[in-house]
Design an enzyme around this catalytic site. Structure first.
Site, mmCIF file in Angstrom:
data_model
loop_
_atom_site.group_PDB
_atom_site.id
_atom_site.type_symbol
_atom_site.label_atom_id
_atom_site.label_comp_id
_atom_site.label_asym_id
_atom_site.label_seq_id
_atom_site.Cartn_x
_atom_site.Cartn_y
_atom_site.Cartn_z
ATOM 1 C CG ASP A 14 -2.215 0.692 1.044
ATOM 2 O OD1 ASP A 14 -2.316 1.487 0.104
ATOM 3 O OD2 ASP A 14 -3.138 0.454 1.842
ATOM 4 C CG ASP A 70 -9.491 2.228 -0.144
ATOM 5 O OD1 ASP A 70 -8.966 1.147 -0.480
ATOM 6 O OD2 ASP A 70 -8.951 3.027 0.646
HETATM 7 C C1 GLA Z 1 -5.752 1.912 2.410
HETATM 8 C C2 GLA Z 1 -6.136 0.742 1.539
HETATM 9 C C3 GLA Z 1 -7.212 -0.063 2.231
HETATM 10 C C4 GLA Z 1 -6.693 -0.544 3.549
HETATM 11 C C5 GLA Z 1 -6.228 0.634 4.384
HETATM 12 C C6 GLA Z 1 -5.538 0.176 5.651
HETATM 13 O O1 GLA Z 1 -6.797 2.819 2.521
HETATM 14 O O2 GLA Z 1 -6.548 1.180 0.280
HETATM 15 O O3 GLA Z 1 -7.602 -1.149 1.423
HETATM 16 O O4 GLA Z 1 -5.649 -1.466 3.352
HETATM 17 O O5 GLA Z 1 -5.327 1.460 3.683
HETATM 18 O O6 GLA Z 1 -5.124 1.219 6.407
#
Ligand code: GLA
Length: 754
Positions: free
Chosen positions: A513, A575
């Site tokens: 990420d 997301d």
């Molecule tokens: C980001 C990612 C999510 C999740 C969060 C965790 O927003 O896109 O899918 O993994 O971080 O903090």
């Protein structure tokens, strides 16, 4: 002046005549590049690109030694009509009226230049003149940058060498032709051959001048949770520009551009697609100049460049892929998809089967301990998931990551949550048998390596590792700062801790990420130095752990770009897991990127981002259009009828997966235009197809539409869901009809060629 150019024009006509391989048959890597003196032809199966060197013998002539574009479009061979010499009434000189291949700056072409260099004396004038060319079988790698690749059978490269004799700057333009994909991939090298330092202030990987014609431009814009919204507008006089200064490609705009004829649709008409293989700040300019010609440039964002070159040093631009199709926006996308699956994604998983994943994020967020994780993993195995992923919240000793304001940077399991570390947890989980599967449950983990919370041991130890500009305050987003990946010690830190984690237990999947843009950087060039650093890290990790499936993520799709896909075969698309929004997002993303690259999951309702409730089958059908299908929910917390539906949805996802991973995608109806979005995937060999068909709003007391398929063999017979058999012609010209109950209806229909 006119007389001289008239002579020049007739010379060009003569030079442009010679037979090329397209006259005899389909181009291949052997005849994809044809060089005759200073005339250059690049040929794909359905595309030709032709340019020549202006051969004005008078060196004082402003075009002497310039590269001029003759054609970029459908296949041509033999002579082509010479472009009429423009008249030069007014203040725009000849340079501003012709189609220049690599426009330099400061000599009378008032359009956007492809290059701007500040010499040691402070001048920003350049004059790049043709020197020579080289043809290379295959395609050389780009030092430190992600790039398409291929064997001598797949691709041939032409390098055109230009030189500015006034300041001793060499520029090499590279054109690699992948004939099968109608793709020409371009990049640029700038070398300082002089004695003083120079600064590259702007550099486009690709610049193309299209003739006077009306054009539309299509781009992808968005933000967090609403990525990849398709935007189409007429190219108008003046500069239309978009890009990123966030330090990563970002969700705000994607490094992708299509230029299309105003009459072009999804399935018909001319479309030129451009896709920059880079994950950092970028800029796209489309300029319709005063004379009506359209110039497009894609490359570095000049606000994040100012790259100093000492004597003998070279700057290599990222590469930019260009494709051409006569089969509309859909044809353009399919060329990019095929090229990217076969010649960009290095991972062995690019076209390989992927496990069905259950991710802990929307199931538990930060709220868990070892026993909760074990419970959800057991439930995951029981519904048929094959991979359990532990998302954010598993690490941090002195600054435990129990919410988002601490712990990033301290990649050691939180002892309060996992007293025995990751080893026993992973063993426990990988001992679980995944139902309906021959394998045990696998284990995956979330990391965000490029970031640090000020509340962390790492930051206490190394405050200087963070991006910063002197004593300016370090701006926080989501309570975090960005590590400066331009520093080799930071790159090594990431490679080391990631290797330690991956060696510590049987971890077969990583969600990598990256949740914010860059903040205070020490100088504009820091941004590209960072990108070279991150590519070194990704190259090293993926080479060291070829059996680990990596998924890119940046708060969803904020780093969904070809640079990341070169190393990671898939990216978490958004997301936003709302299935209706996802149709828009996934189809928008598919303008440039294959479905195989998209992570997509079923989440619980009401949806956590939009509050909307959509039936579980609809959610499942949307999620299975992604190469990595999964779930982000707690199976115990959803209604029983949804639990009962999951095994069947998982089985269907597995059945359609080979077509999603390797097949061709046809966007039949767009959600922006139709209440019934429809997408067809056809297997590589054409023997199978699967239709995803959705209804968004109820259709009360009204006739039903027909959905017409595309891309089938019109002469062949196809069985439809094992029942009725119809010819391809019937399916494409008559279509099929389906009725849905209420809103949010969905159907998945399977076709077998008889
Ligand atoms: C980001 C990612 C999510 C999740 C969060 C965790 O927003 O896109 O899918 O993994 O971080 O903090």
């Amino acid at each position: 002046m006119k007389g001289k150019l008239g002579l020049l024009a007739s010379l060009v006509l003569v030079c442009n005549y010679f037979p090329v391989a397209t006259a005899q048959g389909s181009p291949n890597s052997k005849n994809a590049v044809v060089v005759d003196g200073t005339n250059f032809e690049l040929h794909g199966d359905h595309v030709s690109y032709r340019f020549h060197v202006d051969d004005s013998t008078d060196d004082d002539h402003p075009l002497a030694g310039d590269l001029l574009l003759d054609h970029f479009g459908g296949s041509v061979f033999g002579p082509i009509p010479t472009e009429l010499v423009p008249s030069t009434n007014g203040w725009v000189g000849m340079q501003g009226r012709v189609r220049r291949e690599f426009p330099d700056q400061g000599r009378g072409d008032f359009r956007i230049p492809a290059i701007r260099i500040r010499q040691s004396e402070g001048y920003t004038v350049t004059r790049l003149q043709y020197q020579s060319n080289t043809v290379v079988p295959g395609k050389p790698a780009l030092p430190g940058l992600p790039a398409t690749f291929g064997s001598e059978e797949d691709v041939t490269t032409l390098v055109v060498h230009l030189y500015d004799k006034y300041s001793d700057i060499a520029v090499d333009l590279s054109y690699s032709v992948f004939p099968k994909y109608d793709a020409i991939v371009r990049s640029v090298n700038v070398t300082n051959k002089g004695d003083g330092d120079i600064t590259v202030e702007s550099l486009a990987s690709l610049s193309v001048d299209l003739p006077y014609q009306d054009l539309d431009m299509i781009s992808l814009r968005g933000d967090w949770a609403r990525e990849a919204r398709r935007e189409r507008k007429r190219v108008d006089y003046g500069v239309q520009s978009f890009g990123s200064v966030t330090g990563y490609s970002s969700a705000l705009h994607n490094p992708f551009l299509a230029l299309v004829d105003p009459s072009t649709t999804e399935s018909q008409g001319e479309a030129w697609g451009f896709s920059l293989v880079y994950s950092g700040s970028f800029e796209v300019n489309v300029e319709k100049g005063s004379q009506g010609l359209t110039r497009a440039t894609l490359g570095f964002n000049p606000k994040h460049l100012s790259w100093k070159l000492g004597p003998g040093e070279t700057l290599t631009s990222p590469e930019c892929v260009s494709v051409y199709s006569k089969d509309g926006v859909g044809g353009m996308s399919r060329s990019l998809h095929r090229l990217y699956r076969k010649h960009l994604m290095k991972s062995k998983f690019a076209t390989e089967d992927r496990p069905v994943m259950l991710n802990s994020w929307e199931a538990l967020y930060f709220d868990y301990d070892q026993s909760t994780i074990n419970r959800v993993a057991e439930e995951a195995a029981a519904i048929g998931a094959q991979l359990f992923t532990l998302d954010d919240g598993w690490f941090g000793v002195d600054y435990p990551r129990t919410d988002d304001d601490a712990g990033l940077g301290d990649w050691v399991p939180n002892p309060a949550r996992f007293p025995d570390g990751l080893g026993p947890l992973v063993e426990n989980i990988t001992d679980l048998k995944a139902v309906n599967s021959s394998t045990n449950l696998r284990f995956g983990i979330w990391v965000e390596p490029e970031m640090v919370n000020p509340n962390s041991s790492l930051y206490r130890e190394h405050p200087d590792w963070v991006l910063h500009a002197g004593s300016y305050p370090r701006t926080e987003t989501r309570n975090q700062l960005v590590l400066n990946l331009a520093l080799p010690e930071v790159q090594d830190f990431i490679i080391d801790f990631m290797s330690e984690i991956l060696n510590s237990a049987d971890i077969t999947y990583v969600k990598y990420d990256n949740n914010r843009g860059m903040h205070e950087i020490s100088s504009p060039s820091n941004a590209h130095a960072y990108m070279l650093g991150i590519y070194r890290v990704l190259d090293t990790l993926t080479a060291k752990f070829p059996n680990v499936l990596f998924e890119g993520c940046a708060s969803g799709g904020a780093r969904f770009d070809p640079g990341i896909l070169s190393n990671f075969p898939q990216i978490w698309t958004s997301d936003n897991t709302d299935a209706v929004d996802r149709i828009f997002i996934q189809l928008g993303t598919s303008l440039a990127y294959p479905a195989s690259a998209m992570g997509a999951q079923i989440s619980s309702v009401p949806n956590h981002q939009t509050g909307r409730s959509v039936p579980v089958t609809f959610r499942g059908h949307v999620a299975m259009m992604g190469g990595m299908f999964g779930l982000s929910l707690d199976p115990a917390a959803i209604p029983e009828h949804e639990q009962a539906a999951l095994p069947e949805l998982i089985a269907l996802a597995e059945k359609v997966r080979p077509l999603i991973l390797k097949g061709d995608m046809w966007r039949l109806n767009l959600p922006e235009e139709s209440n019934w979005p429809a997408i067809l995937f056809i297997s590589e060999d054409g023997s199978q197809a699967v239709l995803f068909y959705f209804q968004l709003n109820p259709n009360v007391n009204h006739a039903l539409p027909w959905v017409k398929l595309q891309g089938l063999d019109s002469q062949a017979m196809y069985s439809v869901d094992g029942n009725q058999t119809y010819s391809g012609a019937t399916l494409m010209n008559v279509g099929l009809q389906y009725e849905f109950d209420g809103s949010y209806g969905s159907k998945v229909v399977w076709f077998e060629k008889q």
